[in-house]
Enzyme design. Structure first.
Site, PDB file in Angstrom:
ATOM      1  N   SER A  79      22.685  15.373  57.032  1.00 28.48           N
ATOM      2  CA  SER A  79      23.367  16.074  56.012  1.00 28.48           C
ATOM      3  C   SER A  79      23.036  17.563  56.067  1.00 28.48           C
ATOM      4  CB  SER A  79      23.061  15.688  54.452  1.00 28.48           C
ATOM      5  OG  SER A  79      21.773  15.902  54.195  1.00 28.48           O
ATOM      6  N   LYS A 126      18.833  20.446  50.483  1.00 27.36           N
ATOM      7  CA  LYS A 126      20.048  21.167  50.733  1.00 27.36           C
ATOM      8  C   LYS A 126      19.842  22.441  50.813  1.00 27.36           C
ATOM      9  CE  LYS A 126      22.060  17.109  50.074  1.00 27.36           C
ATOM     10  NZ  LYS A 126      22.548  16.327  51.413  1.00 27.36           N
TER      11      LYS A 126
END
Length: 219
Positions: A79, A126
């Site tokens: 990701s 993230k």
């Protein structure tokens, strides 16, 4: 010493006990072999005991101190590619007073929305895109912050989804993966509460051919 080894697992201030036990044992062992040591032997004994105590304290307490300054993190998914790929290991600096800035890569506990679908996942990672009070929008394969296009040179590909204009609430952050189209992030489950943020990822330390800093200068 055995009791101390067990207790220090549960109560870290007892980490000093075992080095002390070692010093006492060495002292009595030395005394038993040399009931009346000469001054030279006494000086040697004192230096040895100080060395044993110092080394024992360092070896016992250093890992505890390191754990308060650095958390190793293994990247499990793509990701955050290409910045972080599966198998990368990164150092994270945990700080309760940390205030994330745009472009920081943050490690955080999974929000409630993710816990059921990710059993056993301790952390997520993230990139911070929008700060509290800012309005973010994703449209035309671009990210806009307060109406201005955000320059991003770390993406794998531009987002193929849209996010209507959204104002990030106080004490929350809008976080996205660098691999925008293969990342379950704030565009799916909403803004990230600051209380869930563990700290900032600052360096890839393994594998050796991927060692690099993760700190970017804000635009």
């Amino acid at each position: 010493a055995l009791v101390g080894l067990r207790l220090q697992v549960f109560y870290w201030p007892l980490l000093f006990l075992n080095p002390v036990f070692m010093v006492v044992a060495v002292y009595h062992g030395f005394k038993s072999f040399l009931p009346k040591p000469a001054k030279f032997h006494q000086a040697w004994l004192s230096l040895t005991l100080v060395g044993i105590l110092g080394a024992g304290l360092v070896l016992n307490l250093l890992p505890k101190w390191i754990n308060t300054q650095i958390i190793p993190c293994v990247i499990p998914t793509p990701s955050m590619a290409p910045t972080l790929i599966p198998g990368d290991r990164a150092f994270v600096h945990p700080r309760p007073d940390y205030l994330p800035q745009r472009r920081d890569i943050v490690v955080f506990y999974p929000p409630e929305e993710l816990i059921a679908d990710n059993p056993g996942a301790d952390f997520f990672i993230k990139r911070v895109i929008a700060l509290p009070g800012e309005t973010i929008q994703v449209a035309n394969r671009e990210v806009y912050i307060n109406g201005q296009t955000l320059a991003e040179d770390y993406l794998k590909e531009a987002p193929d989804y849209t996010v209507p204009p959204f104002t990030v609430p106080p004490n929350h952050y809008f976080v996205l993966g660098d691999n925008r189209n293969d990342s379950v992030d704030s565009h799916v489950w909403g803004p990230l509460p600051r209380r869930l943020i563990v700290g900032r990822a600052f360096k890839i330390y393994w594998p050796l051919d991927r060692v690099r800093s993760l700190i970017l200068v804000p635009n």
